[in-house]
Design an enzyme around this catalytic site. Structure first.
Site, PDB file in Angstrom:
ATOM      1  N   ARG A 194     -13.814  -8.649   1.696  1.00 11.84           N
ATOM      2  CA  ARG A 194     -12.398  -8.388   1.424  1.00 11.84           C
ATOM      3  C   ARG A 194     -11.579  -9.649   1.697  1.00 11.84           C
ATOM      4  NH1 ARG A 194     -10.329  -3.263   1.609  1.00 11.84           N
ATOM      5  NH2 ARG A 194      -8.528  -4.358   0.760  1.00 11.84           N
ATOM      6  N   GLN A 223     -10.063  -4.067  -3.228  1.00 10.55           N
ATOM      7  CA  GLN A 223     -11.365  -3.563  -2.795  1.00 10.55           C
ATOM      8  C   GLN A 223     -12.445  -3.904  -3.817  1.00 10.55           C
ATOM      9  OE1 GLN A 223     -12.243  -1.633   0.114  1.00 10.55           O
ATOM     10  NE2 GLN A 223     -14.228  -2.254  -0.670  1.00 10.55           N
ATOM     11  N   HIS A 228      -7.340   0.611  -6.383  1.00  9.07           N
ATOM     12  CA  HIS A 228      -7.558  -0.243  -5.208  1.00  9.07           C
ATOM     13  C   HIS A 228      -8.226  -1.550  -5.681  1.00  9.07           C
ATOM     14  CE1 HIS A 228      -7.797  -1.383  -1.164  1.00  9.07           C
ATOM     15  NE2 HIS A 228      -8.680  -0.533  -0.676  1.00  9.07           N
ATOM     16  N   CYS A 265     -16.309   1.716   0.725  1.00  5.24           N
ATOM     17  CA  CYS A 265     -15.116   0.896   0.992  1.00  5.24           C
ATOM     18  C   CYS A 265     -14.683   0.974   2.449  1.00  5.24           C
ATOM     19  CB  CYS A 265     -13.986   1.316   0.064  1.00  5.24           C
ATOM     20  SG  CYS A 265     -13.621   3.077   0.151  1.00  5.24           S
ATOM     21  N   ASP A 319     -17.056   7.076  -1.258  1.00  2.00           N
ATOM     22  CA  ASP A 319     -15.762   6.961  -0.568  1.00  2.00           C
ATOM     23  C   ASP A 319     -15.497   8.334   0.071  1.00  2.00           C
ATOM     24  OD1 ASP A 319     -13.172   6.274   0.231  1.00  2.00           O
ATOM     25  OD2 ASP A 319     -12.306   6.348  -1.790  1.00  2.00           O
ATOM     26  N   ARG A 378       0.877  -1.183   0.000  1.00  6.55           N
ATOM     27  CA  ARG A 378       0.000   0.000   0.000  1.00  6.55           C
ATOM     28  C   ARG A 378       0.906   1.222   0.000  1.00  6.55           C
ATOM     29  NH1 ARG A 378      -5.333   1.339   3.508  1.00  6.55           N
ATOM     30  NH2 ARG A 378      -6.071  -0.135   1.952  1.00  6.55           N
TER      31      ARG A 378
HETATM   32  N1  NVA Z   1      -9.809   6.759  -1.260  1.00  8.49           N
HETATM   33  C1  NVA Z   1      -9.474   6.273   0.046  1.00  8.49           C
HETATM   34  C2  NVA Z   1      -9.697   4.814   0.148  1.00  8.49           C
HETATM   35  C3  NVA Z   1      -9.402   4.211   1.497  1.00  8.49           C
HETATM   36  C4  NVA Z   1      -9.628   2.731   1.536  1.00  8.49           C
HETATM   37  C5  NVA Z   1      -8.022   6.629   0.343  1.00  8.49           C
HETATM   38  O1  NVA Z   1      -7.187   6.485  -0.573  1.00  8.49           O
HETATM   39  O2  NVA Z   1      -7.731   7.048   1.456  1.00  8.49           O
HETATM   40  N1   CP Z   2     -11.232  -0.165   2.466  1.00  8.80           N
HETATM   41  C1   CP Z   2      -9.967  -0.264   2.897  1.00  8.80           C
HETATM   42  O1   CP Z   2      -9.028  -0.487   2.141  1.00  8.80           O
HETATM   43  O2   CP Z   2      -9.851  -0.103   4.240  1.00  8.80           O
HETATM   44  P1   CP Z   2      -8.495   0.063   5.051  1.00  8.80           P
HETATM   45  O3   CP Z   2      -7.915   1.401   4.667  1.00  8.80           O
HETATM   46  O4   CP Z   2      -8.904   0.014   6.504  1.00  8.80           O
HETATM   47  O5   CP Z   2      -7.566  -1.046   4.689  1.00  8.80           O
END
Ligand code: NVA
Ligand code: CP
Length: 306
Positions: free
Chosen positions: A292, A133, A130, A264, A224, A103
């Site tokens: 997930r 997801q 993502h 998400c 989101d 990530r």
């Molecule tokens: N768009 C959000 C998704 C988190 C799972 C982010 O990148 O923070």
């Molecule tokens: N939806 C998602 O990826 O959640 P986290 O940021 O908690 O991993």
């Protein structure tokens, strides 16, 4: 397992074909229902530059249930956090681990790791995509409606990572995808064009700034956060800009009667989604979060060939 996936990298949802996604979803259901219980003795690394609850825990539990091990590589306590080149880190982790989920911010950094490591690399979220997801989202939609083809999904909010993977994943699965964002927050046009090529213009891909047009008769309503990780300083300024895109009951009244609501997570209640809607009858967010784990287990099983 989905044999075609053995040893591959999944850096974006479109690294998978329609058939591979279909097979992964079938496998995820078999794993979820306990019909099959593959076992392995492999090690998954998690290299996370951003916070995570669902992705970290669902990957970890999936791997433990498969009989494998997980190393949570906290970036602040590894040398890559002190400036060791990510290409060096990739070559070293490749010698220890069997599979690695990352990530991070830049998609290019993920691509660098994939270039320098032979083991399967999984995108656990970047600023661009993502994919894990979206596999869970597709599983949730399929469970609810029995199929994906022809289903209309509307995403309201920021046109970034989750929206990008939804456009591509939706196009691959023959869904109609509508994205409603404020002006200047539209999805990346390259992603939209790629999605149009993937579905050969056979289904609807609508990018609009009008939430009402987008949500009309939609069967899946998705949102989101308005400010993603790394954009915390922009959060306050964005609230009035994104307010018309809030998923609230009034807007939901324009969706299909049997519409479901997805998010998400993490959610900011009464910003992008009201407390009433996320806690309401149409909300599938907890099933979506559970999925997930099942979807990623199917992915691990296939990439490792177990
Ligand atoms: N768009 C959000 C998704 C988190 C799972 C982010 O990148 O923070
Ligand atoms: N939806 C998602 O990826 O959640 P986290 O940021 O908690 O991993």
């Amino acid at each position: 397992m989905v044999k075609e996936l053995i040893g591959r990298d999944i850096l974006g949802i479109a690294d998978l074909t329609t058939s591979e996604i279909q097979q992964l979803l079938e496998l995820a259901i078999q794993l979820k229902t306990g019909k099959i219980k593959p076992q392995c003795n492999k090690v998954l690394g998690l290299l996370f530059y951003k916070a995570s609850t669902r992705t970290r825990v669902s990957f970890s539990v999936a791997m433990y249930q498969l009989g494998g091990q997980v190393i949570d590589l906290n970036v602040s306590q590894t040398q890559v956090g002190r400036g060791e080149p990510i290409s060096d880190t990739a070559r070293v982790l490749d010698r220890y681990l069997d599979i690695l989920a990352i990530r991070t911010f830049k998609q290019e950094d993920l691509e660098t790791v994939a270039k320098y490591a032979e083991i399967p690399i999984i995108n656990a979220l970047t600023d661009l995509e993502h994919p894990c997801q979206i596999l869970a989202d597709l599983l949730t939609i399929q469970e609810k409606f029995g199929s994906l083809s022809g289903i209309t999904l509307t995403y309201l909010g920021d046109g970034n990572n989750v929206a990008h993977s939804l456009i591509l994943g939706g196009a691959l699965m023959g869904m109609n995808v509508r994205i409603a964002t404020p002006k200047d927050y539209e999805p990346n046009p390259e992603i939209v064009n790629k999605a149009k090529q993937l579905n050969q213009n056979s289904t609807e891909i609508l990018i609009t700034d009008d939430p009402l047009t987008a949500i009309k008769d939609s069967q899946v309503v998705y949102t989101d956060v308005w400010a993603s990780m790394g954009q915390e300083d922009k959060a306050q300024n964005r609230i009035p800009i994104f307010q018309p895109y809030q998923v609230n009951q009034q807007l939901m009244n324009h969706a299909a009667k049997d519409a479901i609501v997805l998010h998400c997570l993490p959610a900011h209640r009464d910003e992008e989604i009201t407390d009433e809607v996320i806690e309401g009858k149409q909300s599938q967010v907890w099933n979506q979060a559970e999925n997930r784990m099942h979807a990623q287990k199917a992915l691990i099983v296939s990439l490792l060939g177990i």
